[in-house]
Design a protein around this motif. Structure first.
Motif, mmCIF file in Angstrom:
data_model
loop_
_atom_site.group_PDB
_atom_site.id
_atom_site.type_symbol
_atom_site.label_atom_id
_atom_site.label_comp_id
_atom_site.label_asym_id
_atom_site.label_seq_id
_atom_site.Cartn_x
_atom_site.Cartn_y
_atom_site.Cartn_z
ATOM 1 N N LEU A 135 7.696 -3.937 -14.607
ATOM 2 C CA LEU A 135 8.762 -4.892 -14.317
ATOM 3 C C LEU A 135 8.699 -5.521 -12.929
ATOM 4 O O LEU A 135 9.126 -6.655 -12.750
ATOM 5 C CB LEU A 135 10.125 -4.214 -14.483
ATOM 6 C CG LEU A 135 10.450 -3.756 -15.903
ATOM 7 C CD1 LEU A 135 11.742 -2.965 -15.919
ATOM 8 C CD2 LEU A 135 10.541 -4.940 -16.835
ATOM 9 N N LEU A 136 8.176 -4.796 -11.953
ATOM 10 C CA LEU A 136 8.192 -5.279 -10.582
ATOM 11 C C LEU A 136 6.803 -5.733 -10.137
ATOM 12 O O LEU A 136 5.801 -5.194 -10.584
ATOM 13 C CB LEU A 136 8.665 -4.168 -9.637
ATOM 14 C CG LEU A 136 10.050 -3.593 -9.880
ATOM 15 C CD1 LEU A 136 10.300 -2.437 -8.926
ATOM 16 C CD2 LEU A 136 11.116 -4.657 -9.715
ATOM 17 N N ASP A 137 6.785 -6.698 -9.257
ATOM 18 C CA ASP A 137 5.534 -7.085 -8.620
ATOM 19 C C ASP A 137 5.381 -6.185 -7.397
ATOM 20 O O ASP A 137 6.059 -6.377 -6.384
ATOM 21 C CB ASP A 137 5.570 -8.556 -8.221
ATOM 22 C CG ASP A 137 4.231 -9.057 -7.721
ATOM 23 O OD1 ASP A 137 3.315 -8.216 -7.542
ATOM 24 O OD2 ASP A 137 4.097 -10.267 -7.525
ATOM 25 N N LEU A 138 4.524 -5.182 -7.482
ATOM 26 C CA LEU A 138 4.411 -4.175 -6.440
ATOM 27 C C LEU A 138 3.908 -4.728 -5.114
ATOM 28 O O LEU A 138 4.013 -4.066 -4.085
ATOM 29 C CB LEU A 138 3.512 -3.025 -6.906
ATOM 30 C CG LEU A 138 4.027 -2.238 -8.115
ATOM 31 C CD1 LEU A 138 3.085 -1.105 -8.457
ATOM 32 C CD2 LEU A 138 5.432 -1.719 -7.882
ATOM 33 N N LYS A 139 3.387 -5.955 -5.126
ATOM 34 C CA LYS A 139 2.938 -6.565 -3.879
ATOM 35 C C LYS A 139 4.115 -7.009 -3.018
ATOM 36 O O LYS A 139 3.998 -7.117 -1.811
ATOM 37 C CB LYS A 139 2.050 -7.779 -4.156
ATOM 38 C CG LYS A 139 0.735 -7.429 -4.780
ATOM 39 C CD LYS A 139 -0.061 -8.689 -5.054
ATOM 40 C CE LYS A 139 -1.312 -8.347 -5.840
ATOM 41 N NZ LYS A 139 -2.005 -9.555 -6.294
ATOM 42 N N PHE A 140 5.251 -7.260 -3.662
ATOM 43 C CA PHE A 140 6.382 -7.842 -2.942
ATOM 44 C C PHE A 140 7.619 -6.960 -2.894
ATOM 45 O O PHE A 140 8.565 -7.277 -2.182
ATOM 46 C CB PHE A 140 6.744 -9.199 -3.555
ATOM 47 C CG PHE A 140 5.601 -10.167 -3.510
ATOM 48 C CD1 PHE A 140 5.186 -10.708 -2.309
ATOM 49 C CD2 PHE A 140 4.929 -10.523 -4.665
ATOM 50 C CE1 PHE A 140 4.128 -11.592 -2.256
ATOM 51 C CE2 PHE A 140 3.874 -11.411 -4.633
ATOM 52 C CZ PHE A 140 3.466 -11.949 -3.431
ATOM 53 N N VAL A 141 7.647 -5.887 -3.644
ATOM 54 C CA VAL A 141 8.823 -5.014 -3.656
ATOM 55 C C VAL A 141 8.810 -4.128 -2.408
ATOM 56 O O VAL A 141 7.766 -3.726 -1.920
ATOM 57 C CB VAL A 141 8.862 -4.168 -4.962
ATOM 58 C CG1 VAL A 141 7.771 -3.129 -4.994
ATOM 59 C CG2 VAL A 141 10.219 -3.518 -5.134
ATOM 60 N N GLY A 142 9.993 -3.851 -1.875
ATOM 61 C CA GLY A 142 10.115 -3.025 -0.683
ATOM 62 C C GLY A 142 10.021 -1.542 -0.997
ATOM 63 O O GLY A 142 10.391 -1.088 -2.089
ATOM 64 N N LYS B 140 0.844 -1.204 0.000
ATOM 65 C CA LYS B 140 0.000 0.000 0.000
ATOM 66 C C LYS B 140 0.871 1.243 0.000
ATOM 67 O O LYS B 140 0.586 2.211 -0.706
ATOM 68 C CB LYS B 140 -0.920 -0.004 1.216
ATOM 69 C CG LYS B 140 -1.796 1.217 1.304
ATOM 70 C CD LYS B 140 -2.687 1.202 2.530
ATOM 71 C CE LYS B 140 -3.496 2.485 2.592
ATOM 72 N NZ LYS B 140 -4.339 2.548 3.779
ATOM 73 N N LEU B 141 1.952 1.209 0.768
ATOM 74 C CA LEU B 141 2.863 2.342 0.844
ATOM 75 C C LEU B 141 3.574 2.564 -0.492
ATOM 76 O O LEU B 141 3.706 3.703 -0.950
ATOM 77 C CB LEU B 141 3.874 2.101 1.963
ATOM 78 C CG LEU B 141 4.565 3.293 2.571
ATOM 79 C CD1 LEU B 141 3.565 4.285 3.123
ATOM 80 C CD2 LEU B 141 5.515 2.853 3.665
ATOM 81 N N VAL B 142 3.993 1.474 -1.135
ATOM 82 C CA VAL B 142 4.657 1.577 -2.440
ATOM 83 C C VAL B 142 3.700 2.159 -3.476
ATOM 84 O O VAL B 142 4.052 3.069 -4.231
ATOM 85 C CB VAL B 142 5.188 0.194 -2.899
ATOM 86 C CG1 VAL B 142 5.579 0.211 -4.362
ATOM 87 C CG2 VAL B 142 6.362 -0.235 -2.041
ATOM 88 N N LYS B 143 2.488 1.650 -3.520
ATOM 89 C CA LYS B 143 1.494 2.146 -4.487
ATOM 90 C C LYS B 143 1.149 3.603 -4.235
ATOM 91 O O LYS B 143 1.026 4.392 -5.170
ATOM 92 C CB LYS B 143 0.244 1.277 -4.447
ATOM 93 C CG LYS B 143 0.482 -0.098 -5.030
ATOM 94 C CD LYS B 143 -0.717 -0.991 -4.865
ATOM 95 C CE LYS B 143 -0.393 -2.406 -5.331
ATOM 96 N NZ LYS B 143 -1.482 -3.338 -5.072
#
Length: 135
Positions: A111-118, A87-90
């Motif tokens: 390119l990134l899976d936003l659910k798992f990226v820090g 949620k913070l990344v999005k």
């Protein structure tokens, strides 16, 4: 009653005063802490509203804005509500100035899976992009 008195802070013992039974003591303790729960809930609501309304200004740096988002997340965690990293990344990516960052935002989303990226990883990538285009 002795166990209840041992479990509560001394300052609270002074506020409660003399009581006749464990039930009355328990009710007095509960009444004191209901107010704290309401204040905590109010603070969480304020933080959530603040988070929802945040948007990076054109004059703001990535570090400053990321720090503000992290600060709200830390305060929320302290109050007992953990903000999910995805949620913070999005939120971070969706509230950046679009004209400046649309290319890197689109690339990161593809390119990134936003659910798992820090969160720190995304911030670092954006800072590297900003330095790259500056040169």
């Amino acid at each position: 009653m002795g166990l209840l008195y041992q479990a509560i802070p001394e300052s609270l013992i002074m506020q409660i005063g003399d009581v006749d039974s464990a039930k009355v003591l328990w009710d007095a303790i509960k009444t004191r802490y209901i107010g704290e729960d309401r204040v905590k809930e109010s603070r969480l609501q304020t933080l959530n509203t603040e988070l929802d309304q945040m948007k990076m200004m054109e004059s703001e740096t990535i570090d400053t804005y990321a720090g503000n988002l992290s600060g709200i997340a830390s305060k929320s965690t302290t109050l007992g509500e953990v903000i999910d990293k995805s949620k913070l990344v999005k939120k971070f990516l969706n509230t950046l100035p679009r004209l400046k960052f649309i290319h890197i935002i689109a690339s990161l989303e593809q390119l990134l899976d936003l659910k798992f990226v820090g969160f720190e990883d995304v911030v670092g990538r954006l800072k590297a992009y900003k330095e790259r285009i500056r040169k």
